[in-house]
Write a protein that holds these residues in place. Sequence first.
Motif, PDB file in Angstrom:
ATOM      1  N   LEU A  54       0.476 -29.039 -11.358  1.00 36.94           N
ATOM      2  CA  LEU A  54       1.199 -28.086 -12.355  1.00 36.94           C
ATOM      3  C   LEU A  54       1.023 -28.497 -13.684  1.00 36.94           C
ATOM      4  N   TYR A  55       0.553 -27.788 -14.665  1.00 35.36           N
ATOM      5  CA  TYR A  55       0.249 -28.435 -15.835  1.00 35.36           C
ATOM      6  C   TYR A  55       1.026 -27.736 -17.009  1.00 35.36           C
ATOM      7  N   GLN A  56       1.859 -28.209 -17.800  1.00 37.44           N
ATOM      8  CA  GLN A  56       2.736 -27.366 -18.815  1.00 37.44           C
ATOM      9  C   GLN A  56       2.254 -27.650 -20.273  1.00 37.44           C
ATOM     10  N   LEU A  57       1.883 -26.755 -20.978  1.00 34.69           N
ATOM     11  CA  LEU A  57       1.379 -26.991 -22.484  1.00 34.69           C
ATOM     12  C   LEU A  57       2.301 -25.861 -23.131  1.00 34.69           C
ATOM     13  N   PRO A  58       2.761 -25.749 -24.398  1.00 36.48           N
ATOM     14  CA  PRO A  58       3.469 -24.752 -25.177  1.00 36.48           C
ATOM     15  C   PRO A  58       2.510 -23.629 -25.336  1.00 36.48           C
ATOM     16  N   THR A  59       3.208 -22.554 -25.829  1.00 33.09           N
ATOM     17  CA  THR A  59       2.526 -21.373 -25.989  1.00 33.09           C
ATOM     18  C   THR A  59       2.042 -21.665 -27.376  1.00 33.09           C
ATOM     19  N   GLY A  60       0.568 -21.285 -27.610  1.00 35.50           N
ATOM     20  CA  GLY A  60      -0.179 -21.439 -28.823  1.00 35.50           C
ATOM     21  C   GLY A  60      -0.793 -23.147 -28.715  1.00 35.50           C
ATOM     22  N   GLY A  61      -0.827 -23.726 -27.518  1.00 32.67           N
ATOM     23  CA  GLY A  61      -1.498 -24.936 -27.490  1.00 32.67           C
ATOM     24  C   GLY A  61      -2.861 -24.851 -26.967  1.00 32.67           C
ATOM     25  N   GLY A  62      -3.052 -23.639 -26.703  1.00 31.42           N
ATOM     26  CA  GLY A  62      -4.698 -23.353 -26.183  1.00 31.42           C
ATOM     27  C   GLY A  62      -4.827 -23.439 -24.431  1.00 31.42           C
ATOM     28  N   LYS A  63      -3.741 -22.746 -23.764  1.00 35.93           N
ATOM     29  CA  LYS A  63      -4.106 -23.090 -22.384  1.00 35.93           C
ATOM     30  C   LYS A  63      -5.294 -22.527 -21.613  1.00 35.93           C
ATOM     31  N   THR A  64      -5.687 -21.430 -22.393  1.00 32.15           N
ATOM     32  CA  THR A  64      -7.072 -20.580 -21.705  1.00 32.15           C
ATOM     33  C   THR A  64      -8.053 -21.315 -22.259  1.00 32.15           C
ATOM     34  N   VAL A  65      -8.182 -21.968 -23.304  1.00 33.09           N
ATOM     35  CA  VAL A  65      -9.504 -22.776 -23.713  1.00 33.09           C
ATOM     36  C   VAL A  65      -9.507 -24.065 -22.791  1.00 33.09           C
ATOM     37  N   ILE A  66      -8.312 -24.521 -22.659  1.00 31.54           N
ATOM     38  CA  ILE A  66      -8.157 -25.876 -21.683  1.00 31.54           C
ATOM     39  C   ILE A  66      -8.712 -25.586 -20.149  1.00 31.54           C
ATOM     40  N   PHE A  67      -8.145 -24.369 -19.599  1.00 33.60           N
ATOM     41  CA  PHE A  67      -8.485 -24.121 -18.163  1.00 33.60           C
ATOM     42  C   PHE A  67     -10.047 -23.662 -18.092  1.00 33.60           C
ATOM     43  N   SER A  68     -10.515 -22.937 -19.451  1.00 36.85           N
ATOM     44  CA  SER A  68     -11.960 -22.699 -19.283  1.00 36.85           C
ATOM     45  C   SER A  68     -13.036 -23.662 -19.175  1.00 36.85           C
ATOM     46  N   GLU A  69     -12.503 -24.790 -20.039  1.00 41.40           N
ATOM     47  CA  GLU A  69     -13.092 -25.936 -20.147  1.00 41.40           C
ATOM     48  C   GLU A  69     -13.144 -26.560 -18.660  1.00 41.40           C
ATOM     49  N   ILE A  70     -12.102 -26.323 -18.068  1.00 40.58           N
ATOM     50  CA  ILE A  70     -11.947 -27.145 -16.668  1.00 40.58           C
ATOM     51  C   ILE A  70     -12.692 -26.554 -15.627  1.00 40.58           C
ATOM     52  N   ALA A  71     -12.613 -24.941 -15.630  1.00 33.99           N
ATOM     53  CA  ALA A  71     -13.653 -24.327 -15.042  1.00 33.99           C
ATOM     54  C   ALA A  71     -14.811 -24.784 -15.176  1.00 33.99           C
TER      55      ALA A  71
END
Length: 517
Positions: free
Chosen positions: A37-54
């Motif tokens: 499980l990975y926690q990051l505040p709203t606005g921190g760019g979660k979608t950007v991060i997991f897109s690069e992870i993918a």
Amino acid sequence: MQAEEEGERKELYNYQQEDIDAIFEKFEGKPDNYHLLYQLPTGGGKTVIFSEIARRYVEKYNRKVLVLTHRIELSKQTSQMLTGFGVKNTVIDSAVKELPYDNDFSCYVAMVETLNNRLKDKKFHMDYVGLVIVDEAHYNSFRKLFTYFKNSIFLGVTATPLSSNIELPMHETYDELIVGEPIKALINRGYLANAVMYGYDVELTSLKLGINGDYTVASSDELYSRSIMQDLLLQTYMLRSKGKKTLIFNNGINTSLYVYETFRAAGLPIKHLDNRTPDAERKKILSWFKKTPDAILTSVSILTTGFDEPTVETIVLNRATRSLTLYYQMIGRGSRKLPNKDFFTVIDLGNNAQRFGLWSEPVDWQYIFKNPEQFLENIRTDAEIESHHVYIMPDDLREKFSKTMHIAFDVEEEFKISTDNREKPKAVIDRSIRQHAFMCIENSETISEARKLAKELEPDIEYRVKQYSKLLSKTTKNYREWLIEDYKNRLSIFIGRIFQRYKDAETEEEVLELKKL
């Protein structure tokens, strides 16, 4: 099946790259059913991060990735972001009935219910998926799919690692938690705007809790539709946010419609949005909101996820919530940074910051992840919060009593005096009524003016009665409500009885004698 149109690839910030590296380190050597499980505040760019992870996962392990979302809008946004990162993907929506085994997509984006139905019907076979990314992982609708992916690694992503269902805690679903950059650090490094928060003490005793642990819509509608709450909302908006792009969150559709009518009657540019609004109308409203600098949008929680409008300058919490997740989601809608936007305003009309702490304060997410029941049990109750409330007369109302030098009345001290003098407790209320009456008389020319002023003292009256009730051994809600009504009636009668005698008094001694009555 067609992949979404190509999106724009985002540059990764240092903290995002560091978190991605840390996540891949965790994956190394782990069994196929490992859940992170990975926690990051709203606005921190979660979608950007997991897109690069993918992208990196497909490149490194040559296995496919599945991204799970809970709303179709999020699926489309995610697909566009993945395309921007060069990940060939497709959205599995209700129109997709078959999924050939030998398709050339390296990533799928799916809504939970749609995918669950296809897997149950054995229409899809996904044993070749190596990584399952769960967006908004605190929702528990995802767990039903886990049995289909026993040979996959899971990465849950959320701003708040606290399950929406206390019966299914996150630590039973995920093996461990990685905590990303905190809100304060993202603000200090210039990635998020800072919140300037304004809280107003609100009496919430009429609210009722539902089976989900949060306040019911019915009790919220009843409280926030009252004219006193509508007036407070309008006054705080005019004081703190007039002319700014404003998003108002409500708990009920009725409340939101009342807000719409109240603001519209005041000549303000406002529109209402709820989950019944047709798609075409919704798009039209959101387009208007984006283009209109001083737009006000009143809604019912539907814009807490999947909605990104960086130009929002003010968030109004026109509701109370006991959901930590919802608290952060609502405020997070205003935290997007722009070149000319370092701060945004939060107006809290539900004692929410007193319940959870300020939005940018540090949070021990590891403790919440491991001990959710203890955390929920220790959330401050409304009674505890309200016991610390102190009524402060607003400046504009204080001006109406400008001829009265001292307006304070210490209920606790007066109660002590009554006890020492062996008086009945109600002597405290009698003295309070007398003081309020003379405040109104001193600042009026007629009895009707004085009684009109008395009506404006209702918040002070309610505060004094509440303080008085706490000092009694036992009181019921009905008794407190009766006391307030009795107080107001007696205040009006006392003003009528004493008004002319006060105005006819010729000396200070006569006035002092009247004040002893």
